[in-house]
Scaffold this motif. Sequence first.
Motif, mmCIF file in Angstrom:
data_model
loop_
_atom_site.group_PDB
_atom_site.id
_atom_site.type_symbol
_atom_site.label_atom_id
_atom_site.label_comp_id
_atom_site.label_asym_id
_atom_site.label_seq_id
_atom_site.Cartn_x
_atom_site.Cartn_y
_atom_site.Cartn_z
ATOM 1 N N LEU A 198 26.398 54.581 75.744
ATOM 2 C CA LEU A 198 26.461 56.001 74.999
ATOM 3 C C LEU A 198 26.768 57.178 76.106
ATOM 4 O O LEU A 198 25.986 57.292 76.902
ATOM 5 N N ASP A 199 28.075 57.699 75.930
ATOM 6 C CA ASP A 199 28.548 59.003 76.857
ATOM 7 C C ASP A 199 28.808 60.086 76.046
ATOM 8 O O ASP A 199 29.414 59.902 75.011
ATOM 9 N N LEU A 200 28.870 61.191 76.538
ATOM 10 C CA LEU A 200 29.229 62.418 75.835
ATOM 11 C C LEU A 200 30.261 63.086 76.681
ATOM 12 O O LEU A 200 29.808 63.616 78.049
ATOM 13 N N ARG A 201 31.366 63.600 76.388
ATOM 14 C CA ARG A 201 32.413 64.265 77.081
ATOM 15 C C ARG A 201 32.910 65.511 75.994
ATOM 16 O O ARG A 201 32.792 65.470 74.813
ATOM 17 N N GLU A 202 33.501 66.416 76.663
ATOM 18 C CA GLU A 202 34.368 67.180 75.986
ATOM 19 C C GLU A 202 35.697 66.690 75.415
ATOM 20 O O GLU A 202 36.422 65.865 76.264
ATOM 21 N N ASN A 203 35.957 66.882 74.548
ATOM 22 C CA ASN A 203 37.222 66.312 73.751
ATOM 23 C C ASN A 203 38.448 67.066 74.481
ATOM 24 O O ASN A 203 38.584 68.038 74.520
ATOM 25 N N PRO A 204 39.206 66.069 75.243
ATOM 26 C CA PRO A 204 40.432 66.570 76.021
ATOM 27 C C PRO A 204 41.277 67.239 75.276
ATOM 28 O O PRO A 204 42.172 68.174 75.779
#
Length: 625
Positions: A239-245
């Motif tokens: 599980l990883d969380l990023r800003e939607n590019p």
Amino acid sequence: MNFLAPAAFWFLATIPVVVVFYLLKRRRKVHIVPSTLLWQRFLAESQANAPFQRLRHNWLLLLQILLLLLAIFALSRPFFAGETKTGLLHIIILDASASMQSTDEAPNRFEKARQEALALVDTLRDSESMVVLVSGAVTDVRQSATGNKAALRRAIEAAKPVDSPTRLRDALKLAQTLTLAGVEQKEGGASTNAPSANSVIHLFTDGAVGDLGEFANKGLNLVYHRVGQRGNNAGIVSLDLRENPENRRQRALYTAVANYATNAVDLALDLRFEDQSVEARPIHLEAGETVPLVFLADQSKDGAFELRLTSDDDLAVDNSAFIPSLLPHPIHVLLVSRGNRFLEKALRAAPRVELTTAATLDASATGFDLVVLDDVMPSAWPKGPTLAIRAMAPGWFDIKAPVENPAVVDWKGTHPLLRFVNFDAVQIAEAVGVATPSWGITILESTRTPLIVAGELEGHRLVWIGFDTLNSTWPLRISFPIFIANAVEWLDSQSAQSSLLVVRPGDPFRLPVAEGVTQVELTKPDGEKKTLEVAPGQRELVIGDTAKSGLYHVMAGTNSVTFAASLLDSAESNTKPREQLDLGRMGELAADTQRRSSKELWRWIAAGALGVLMFEWWFYHKRTA
């Protein structure tokens, strides 16, 4: 031959009772008829008046006495004792990791292992001793060496499983130290410690321990007690969380779900934010398949995302995963440079960067999240995260002679700074000669000097580049702006804080503490509250009570922090019991290869007694037919 219940031989006193029954005269009902009246009186005068008769040869009596002897012999529980050693030390290691909560054993694998360990305690001899180790998030010595069975039982019964990954290497290393003879053996003038021959390690686990090659040639007397029946499980493994590019107002969650069962399964995966459902998806997984998934979610406030997997399998702890999410904020970056067009463009292209440029750095430059020094020596060094290019403060390095045309020989591609970055065909004119400092690690190196060093100094992250980027071909490569974007994210204090808000169960969580805070209140995933004391002057609190998966809430004064503990371990989710432990090149250790030191015989004796009983029944009916 020895006996576990010698008191059963008191039943030998019943053999004379059987004989007495055969000595007693038979009493028959007498019916007087005229034709036998005279004969009856004649026989009565000739018989003795004693109640007993002479014991005659009787096969039934012999068979019954034999049956009774066999029954008494079985009750005494005889056994043949194998080879025993005086003062034998047993070391019990109970695997308390997440996979031991699988319910293929009733009620779970850990309870099954506990019962087997308690049975092993019952076999302990007076001259032997035992140590109890529980391997969960950490290796816990529950009971030091003792022969007290009551204390050993209490230690085993008090152990509980946790949600952490398997960490049996630490337990085996500790057991190895306990098995050392403690007496130096001199061989050829050298003194060494050898494992004691009077010790045995009993490892109760399902076998998900990884490579144990480091113990292959240690001479450990290791017995593998395998626990578990099957591998019916599916779970969330990453599980990883990023800003939607593509839309910076959205958050992108990257996850993977794996099916380790032998059959295909249909599952449902639900994404929740602050306990509100965001999106639910059905998933079909074939046997042994791992499927990556991406969720896009709007976020209007700080909170935590949760993934819930609906699965009827043996392990529940990997059916949920948590990750806190802080709203993105602008990153205020100060670039101090005499002019570097490539670096300035790369910084402006990085997400959320608000760039300010200056030719010098003075004390008035405050309020920046990150400072970039490009080949300048400031009069006052920044007190926060810094990217220093061919600039160093006194005491950072041991300086050596400059290196001409250093050749790149290796880089750490697993480091966050070098994600999607490579240095193929990068040429450098000159680099500063230094030694790798104690505060950092080299992530790009040449044959003679480190080229890029990353670490933490005085409580702040620092990235140092030991060459002038304008005197290299690196700015002409696509890896340069990617590296700058990675550096901005890694150095940003909030981004670093977000990454630190997720730990593995059992790993410590480090909480910065403001001045004046004397107590911290911790709320665990099950709702239990715990008050932690903060020592005067302490600026960081280490919270180690994170054994359970879920969300933890911390109140430190007016500051509230939420962090998560999630398993996310494919080795733990693969709950299939291992038949063998991998010992590297030296071989493998099969499950349950221990030899019994004592072998009981009562089952065979009881079977013989049953055979005699059946023969006696057959013989009696044949004789009376």
